[in-house]
Every structure is written in structure tokens, then in C-alpha cells.
Scaffold this active site. Sequence first.
Site, mmCIF file in Angstrom:
data_model
loop_
_atom_site.group_PDB
_atom_site.id
_atom_site.type_symbol
_atom_site.label_atom_id
_atom_site.label_comp_id
_atom_site.label_asym_id
_atom_site.label_seq_id
_atom_site.Cartn_x
_atom_site.Cartn_y
_atom_site.Cartn_z
ATOM 1 N N CYS A 95 66.650 -6.762 -28.320
ATOM 2 C CA CYS A 95 67.097 -6.070 -27.106
ATOM 3 C C CYS A 95 67.129 -4.553 -27.307
ATOM 4 O O CYS A 95 66.113 -3.915 -27.535
ATOM 5 C CB CYS A 95 68.472 -6.616 -26.680
ATOM 6 N N LYS A 105 70.916 -8.905 -35.965
ATOM 7 C CA LYS A 105 70.808 -7.600 -35.302
ATOM 8 C C LYS A 105 71.577 -6.545 -36.094
ATOM 9 O O LYS A 105 72.773 -6.700 -36.369
ATOM 10 C CB LYS A 105 71.339 -7.709 -33.871
ATOM 11 N N GLU A 118 66.348 -13.383 -26.045
ATOM 12 C CA GLU A 118 67.614 -13.162 -26.733
ATOM 13 C C GLU A 118 68.658 -14.174 -26.263
ATOM 14 O O GLU A 118 68.787 -14.430 -25.064
ATOM 15 C CB GLU A 118 68.095 -11.738 -26.449
#
Length: 529
Positions: free
Chosen positions: A401, A351, A290
Amino acid sequence: MRPGRGGEVTGVGAPRPLWERPVGAVSMALASGLLLALALPPRPYPWLAWVGLVGLLLAVRTASRWRASLLGLLTGALYALASVYWVEGTMVRFGPLPVWLAAAATLLLALYMGGYTALWAAVAPGVIRRHRHTAPVWLATAWVALEWLRTHLFGGFGWAHLGYTQATTPAILQLAEVGGVFAISWLIVAVNAALAATVCHLAGRRPHAIQPQLLAAVAVVFAVVAFGEVRLAAIRATPLRATLGVALIQGNVPEGEKWDPARREEILHRYLSMSEGVGEGAARLIIWPEAAIPYLLQGSPQLEQLLRQVCARTGADLIFGGLWRDPTDQSYRNSAYAITAAAGVAGRYDKLHLVPFGEYVPLARLFAFVRSITAEIGDFRPGTEPTLLPVAGERVGCPICFEVTYPWLTRAFARGGATLLATVTNDAWFGTSVAPRQHLNIAAVRCVESRLPMVRAANTGITAVIDAGGQIVAEAREFETTTLTATVPLRDLPPTLYTRIGEGWLVALLIAWGLAEARREKEKAGSRK
């Protein structure tokens, strides 16, 4: 003989059981919290989850609703505090917040999580009294409904669900393909409730103290274990569609240096050189963690050309975490990019579920003061759809994540046709705590729910490969600059029941519980006439 409030019979003048005494009830509630904490991996006692709630259930059995909720808060907050204690260290190191303020915030988080257990404990005495034989079913249903609510409310926090205690128990873990992590939580609570009923009747010197609920619960557990073993064997027996060579780059960049402008070129060079070190043809897919590149790829054709050259020299496609800036409002996205030698940027996933108080401030007007406490909170915007990345001939779902803690997201990837999961993450925030291992175990449950393997690149670890059965088949050591290479077996497995219906089974149980309550009230009203 006299009946107790929970339905058990005790002798006249007999001393009250330990759990009905104030000190004993508090002690048993605290013991429940401790046992549940010891059951959560990486602590090696997952079996404790199957008895961990017995003490609390006995303590609240004859308690008032208010007293039961306080006892539940003790259990839930202790369990939560032992599970998320690392939040304090993260806030101190990277907030940076004073120790006292970070400790207070962590305690508030634990109390918030414990509040759900308090709500459950408040309804438990009534459920036990009204539904003597089916109480374990409805107690488990109530618990799981509250776990689901915690995963969604206020941005959602899906950490430390009871089902995750079984992440290292392969046979039990396979139940997740039927009902997700929540199905495992449901079974654990039902077994605890049946055990508590048996203990209570034994204490009351009742004949036939082994309750039918316990016998049924044991039978279901044995059935689940048999199901898990059969499913694992069936997966291993399914012919391979293909194998995929992967190289997972663990750059091990300290969080304090990651966004230092003076270190940007060094960080980029590290990832480029480690990728080229993989060698030509050794892997078909290379993954960086990430936010691996501390640059904007937009408007930087030189950077894109460097990445394409890496793909060309190694013969592999590349997935990496980076930022994307929306040209319409200049807001940022936390993104995962797919790069190929032929196309350059072949895809991008933004995301969807941002971390509250990490990547954005929820209810910004109400919590505006938070930004005056720490400047480390981001101001990102969420993406709009679960885009699959086309790399190495596969369709890759890439939860970023903390998104791996949300079952609905990997389910959306699976329903969209994903053939592989690839997580990019940065767990440097967690330091040397148990959190990276907990995070990895949560990812393993997602693999079983979707029956998809996962490759996971983490900045400081734990970089790993997980198969479709939820088993961690390869991992790199934490806090090492290293490349994990592996061959991932790919199979065409049918969509799981959880992929198809999600928590539909929970909705059905909640409806059945409501009907049972309504029928009981109708019978009660009829008896008054």
C-alpha cells in the site's frame, strides 16, 4: 536608475512591479499554488509545473524573510490542499469523525505540508541576493532537501512531490533512474528559478534580459528529454529474459464490510473462486490485494490447504495480503504472504513503514488522545527487513500500500536482488477521489527508479501492470469485481544510478552549497578589512 533588493535595476520613480505590491504578491503566491495543483496528475497539465513557482519566486524576491515565509505558506498549503483534499472524506466515512473535525485535520495536514514551502520561501530572497548566477541551483537544492525531509520526518509523508507531476511525461520521467523523483523536482525548481530571474530583468528593462541561467536550464531540459527517449529505446531493445503471466484479483470488497465477521467466508470464497476462474496454466502468478483474507493464516492448516489447492489447480503461485501475529507479544503485522502448491507458505514480508495515524499512533504518549476520537487506528508493529518473496521463479519485492510512496524501500528491494515488484494495496479508503490515480502514478515512478516492472493488485482499484519505463500498460476499472490478466516482460537491466547511490547527489550539492556560502562569507569578511 536604482537597484532593487533582488539585484534588478528599475528607473527612478518607476512604479513598483506587481509582485512587490502586497496584493499582487499574495495573488501571485496563490496563483503559484493553483498552477502546481493543476500540474499534478490525473489533472492533464503537467507542463504547468515548469512555470508554477515563478509567481512565488517573484513575490518573495525582495520580501523580508517573514513575509516570504507567509507567501510560501500560501502557495504550499493551497497546493497541498488540492492534492490531499480526499483525507477529509476518508476521515468522515471511516473515522468516523464529524465533518468539521475531519476538515480541520485535513487543513492542518495541508498547513504542515505548506510549512516546507514556507521554509524554502524564507531562504529564497537571501539565496537570490547572494548567488546571482547560481541561484537556481541552490534554490532547487533547498527545495529537494525539504522534500526529502518531509518523506522521512514524523513517519514521513511522501505525497505530492513536484517530481510526481511528470509521471505521465515519459521522457522526463526517465530522469528518475539517475536521482529518483527528487531529481525531477530539482530540475523543475531550477527551471522556475531561471524563468523568474528572466521575468524580473525584463520588468527592469535590462538589456540582454534572457539570463544565462535560463539558457542553461533550457539546454538541460532538452538534454533530459533526449536522455529519456534514448533510455526508453534502449529498454525496448534489450532482449527479454522471460515473460510472466499474471492474474491480478480485484475483489472490490467495500471497506465497511471487509472486517465484518459475518462476511468473512463470503470474502474468502470470492477470492478463491475468482482465482480458480483464471484457469490452469493461464498465469504463473496470482496476486490478491492487501489484507485480502480476513483471517489469520497462522494456526489454520485448513486455510493454508485451501490456498495450496488453488495453486495446484491453476499451476500458479500466490501472493496475498494478510495479517500475522507475533507469538512473543501478540502484536500484529501487516504482511504479504507467498504461497506455492509444494511448500505452502514459501515466504512472508512484514510491512516496514506503517501509515502514521492509520496503522499506528506516532509519539503515542503525546497523541494518546487520538484514540479517544476514533477507534479506526490500528496498532501494528513494523517489520524488520525488506524480505523478497520467492514465487514463479522470481524474487519479488512487495511494498504494501502506502509504502510505495517511500523511494528508499523499493531501492532496498532492488539492491537486494529483486527481479519484479508486486504491490498489494487497499485504496477503498480514498473513495472516488483522485487519490487512487495519484497513488498509481507514484508507483510508476518507483518502477523507473529501480528499472523493475510492477504488478499491482488493489482491492477496489486501480489494479494495474507497469513496465520498467514507468508506463502503465494495463489497468482495471475502479470499483469493479474483476481479474486483470497480463503478460509481464522481464529483462535483465543493470542497476540504476539511483539504486546504487540513492540521494548521494543531493548530499554532494548540499556540501557544495555550504562551501559556496562559506567562501562568500570569507570574501565578505576580507572586504571589511
